[in-house]
Design a protein around this motif. Sequence first.
Motif, PDB file in Angstrom:
ATOM      1  N   ILE A   1    -156.341  46.063 -46.622  1.00 34.07           N
ATOM      2  CA  ILE A   1    -156.357  44.664 -47.076  1.00 34.07           C
ATOM      3  C   ILE A   1    -155.215  44.488 -48.072  1.00 34.07           C
ATOM      4  O   ILE A   1    -155.131  45.218 -49.068  1.00 34.07           O
ATOM      5  N   VAL A   2    -154.323  43.548 -47.782  1.00 32.90           N
ATOM      6  CA  VAL A   2    -153.125  43.345 -48.600  1.00 32.90           C
ATOM      7  C   VAL A   2    -153.245  42.034 -49.375  1.00 32.90           C
ATOM      8  O   VAL A   2    -153.535  40.977 -48.792  1.00 32.90           O
ATOM      9  N   LEU A   3    -153.021  42.117 -50.672  1.00 27.94           N
ATOM     10  CA  LEU A   3    -153.044  40.929 -51.528  1.00 27.94           C
ATOM     11  C   LEU A   3    -151.738  40.160 -51.369  1.00 27.94           C
ATOM     12  O   LEU A   3    -150.653  40.743 -51.429  1.00 27.94           O
ATOM     13  N   HIS A   4    -151.826  38.846 -51.179  1.00 29.79           N
ATOM     14  CA  HIS A   4    -150.639  37.996 -51.146  1.00 29.79           C
ATOM     15  C   HIS A   4    -150.139  37.770 -52.572  1.00 29.79           C
ATOM     16  O   HIS A   4    -150.920  37.396 -53.456  1.00 29.79           O
TER      17      HIS A   4
ATOM     18  N   GLY B   1    -145.043  39.627 -44.190  1.00 30.32           N
ATOM     19  CA  GLY B   1    -146.205  40.435 -43.856  1.00 30.32           C
ATOM     20  C   GLY B   1    -147.523  39.713 -44.070  1.00 30.32           C
ATOM     21  O   GLY B   1    -148.559  40.114 -43.538  1.00 30.32           O
ATOM     22  N   GLU B   2    -147.482  38.633 -44.834  1.00 35.31           N
ATOM     23  CA  GLU B   2    -148.711  37.905 -45.117  1.00 35.31           C
ATOM     24  C   GLU B   2    -149.150  37.032 -43.949  1.00 35.31           C
ATOM     25  O   GLU B   2    -150.197  36.389 -44.008  1.00 35.31           O
ATOM     26  N   ARG B   3    -148.373  37.011 -42.892  1.00 35.33           N
ATOM     27  CA  ARG B   3    -148.759  36.250 -41.706  1.00 35.33           C
ATOM     28  C   ARG B   3    -149.785  37.014 -40.862  1.00 35.33           C
ATOM     29  O   ARG B   3    -150.364  36.448 -39.931  1.00 35.33           O
ATOM     30  N   GLU B   4    -149.978  38.287 -41.144  1.00 36.37           N
ATOM     31  CA  GLU B   4    -150.882  39.121 -40.348  1.00 36.37           C
ATOM     32  C   GLU B   4    -152.324  38.893 -40.781  1.00 36.37           C
ATOM     33  O   GLU B   4    -152.742  39.336 -41.850  1.00 36.37           O
ATOM     34  N   ASN B   5    -153.075  38.177 -39.933  1.00 33.34           N
ATOM     35  CA  ASN B   5    -154.481  37.882 -40.206  1.00 33.34           C
ATOM     36  C   ASN B   5    -154.699  37.364 -41.630  1.00 33.34           C
ATOM     37  O   ASN B   5    -155.462  37.947 -42.414  1.00 33.34           O
ATOM     38  N   PRO B   6    -154.056  36.248 -41.999  1.00 32.78           N
ATOM     39  CA  PRO B   6    -154.249  35.737 -43.364  1.00 32.78           C
ATOM     40  C   PRO B   6    -155.611  35.097 -43.536  1.00 32.78           C
ATOM     41  O   PRO B   6    -156.101  34.366 -42.673  1.00 32.78           O
ATOM     42  N   VAL B   7    -156.252  35.386 -44.658  1.00 32.51           N
ATOM     43  CA  VAL B   7    -157.506  34.745 -45.054  1.00 32.51           C
ATOM     44  C   VAL B   7    -157.387  34.416 -46.532  1.00 32.51           C
ATOM     45  O   VAL B   7    -156.513  34.940 -47.241  1.00 32.51           O
TER      46      VAL B   7
ATOM     47  N   PRO C   1    -154.478  47.745 -58.224  1.00 34.30           N
ATOM     48  CA  PRO C   1    -154.128  48.242 -59.558  1.00 34.30           C
ATOM     49  C   PRO C   1    -154.267  47.136 -60.604  1.00 34.30           C
ATOM     50  O   PRO C   1    -153.981  45.968 -60.334  1.00 34.30           O
ATOM     51  N   ALA C   2    -154.686  47.521 -61.784  1.00 34.26           N
ATOM     52  CA  ALA C   2    -154.903  46.541 -62.854  1.00 34.26           C
ATOM     53  C   ALA C   2    -153.622  45.785 -63.188  1.00 34.26           C
ATOM     54  O   ALA C   2    -153.656  44.579 -63.463  1.00 34.26           O
ATOM     55  N   HIS C   3    -152.468  46.459 -63.116  1.00 39.73           N
ATOM     56  CA  HIS C   3    -151.215  45.773 -63.452  1.00 39.73           C
ATOM     57  C   HIS C   3    -150.871  44.713 -62.412  1.00 39.73           C
ATOM     58  O   HIS C   3    -150.262  43.691 -62.731  1.00 39.73           O
ATOM     59  N   VAL C   4    -151.290  44.923 -61.150  1.00 35.93           N
ATOM     60  CA  VAL C   4    -151.067  43.910 -60.112  1.00 35.93           C
ATOM     61  C   VAL C   4    -151.943  42.695 -60.378  1.00 35.93           C
ATOM     62  O   VAL C   4    -151.510  41.547 -60.225  1.00 35.93           O
TER      63      VAL C   4
ATOM     64  N   SER D   1    -154.247  39.535 -46.480  1.00 33.76           N
ATOM     65  CA  SER D   1    -153.994  39.843 -45.082  1.00 33.76           C
ATOM     66  C   SER D   1    -154.854  41.018 -44.665  1.00 33.76           C
ATOM     67  O   SER D   1    -154.946  42.016 -45.391  1.00 33.76           O
ATOM     68  N   LEU D   2    -155.481  40.885 -43.508  1.00 35.10           N
ATOM     69  CA  LEU D   2    -156.296  41.967 -42.951  1.00 35.10           C
ATOM     70  C   LEU D   2    -155.447  42.651 -41.888  1.00 35.10           C
ATOM     71  O   LEU D   2    -155.247  42.110 -40.794  1.00 35.10           O
ATOM     72  N   LEU D   3    -154.930  43.816 -42.189  1.00 37.15           N
ATOM     73  CA  LEU D   3    -153.990  44.476 -41.290  1.00 37.15           C
ATOM     74  C   LEU D   3    -154.672  44.876 -39.986  1.00 37.15           C
ATOM     75  O   LEU D   3    -155.737  45.511 -39.984  1.00 37.15           O
TER      76      LEU D   3
END
Length: 376
Positions: A287-290, A298-304, A337-340, A355-357
């Motif tokens: 799971i990728v944070l936008h 890359g955020e076009r891949e299964n965006p929710v 990560p907390a810094h993110v 994004s759900l890869l």
Amino acid sequence: MAEGIRIRLRQHGPIPLDAALECAPGKVLALVGPSGSGKTTLLRAIAGLLRVGEGEIHSNGDCWFDSRRGVDVETRRRRVGYVFQNYALFPHLSALHNVMEAMLDRPAAEREQRARDVLARVRLSGLENRVPAALSGGQQQRVAVARALAREPQVLLLDEPFSAVDRATRQRLYRELAELRRDLAMPVILVTHDLDEALMLADQLCVLHQGRTLQVGEPYAVMTRPASVEVAQLVGLRNVFRAGVVGHDEARALTIIEWRGQRLEARLQTAFAPGTQVTWVIPQGHIVLHRRDRPSRGERENPVSGPVIECLLLGENVALTVAVNGPDRPPLFLSIPAHVARRNDITAGVEIGLSLLAEGIHLMPADDARTPSRPR
């Protein structure tokens, strides 16, 4: 297989078992599962400390147990090295004499030299005369390993050997076991509750529940592509949902599923026909944070998207719970990560995109009984 150990055991009670596993020489097989799942029972059966109703145990071509043929080799003749959870050292004996106790069938002089050799092998030279109370937890564990190796076993059994030491010692012992196993020409079967430990140390992972073997495979594969919802839950996967299979795009190696009115692309999984209802899972690592300040392709891949309903600081990471398509449905869980989190000003109530890869979306047979239908 001709070498290594092969086990197939069954019984209805008093402890139910229906387990099948094998481990090749020089490999580590980790047994995981909740308390009472049969992990220690299996080790005791392999060592001959427990008689099981039916089945077989073969080691390097030797038959140790075969219920049909009436074979049940006694413990002392099985050549098993066993490291118990509490180490089971004799408190009144030195490290040297604890190790020598494992070789009572040898002459005293030979026993002493062998004990010194294996203590040196586990980096305890100079501590041979100390009793367990004068040793640290990590040193006691190494004495227990030395005692197990002194018998020149065909298989080494480790029953949660790291649970009684602190985190720093545990990390050091992990490295030492990894180094030691390079020299071991025997199967190693490790019981652990720690999945990260299994991922670091094991070549194969066996998931047990109520005495049953649910899945055996490479640790990362089992943890990301479980065979069932039951396995997914036992290995700690929280993102478990229901969906319907729309179809397969073999040219793009994708399976299309419909989830909450949205079509998602998943890794191609043709075992599930179009129209089939499935349960699907995605590990948090897929799971990728936008980024809120600079969207990427890359955020076009299964965006929710959805609001953060819980933001919990856990050391250097932040655990997020995100409501997707409404608060009355099971949420998505991820850790960043907390810094993110700070850089993106993520707090409870903030709307975020994810994004759900596709590579991480894994389909399983539908299991409505175990698939959450409400927020947890």
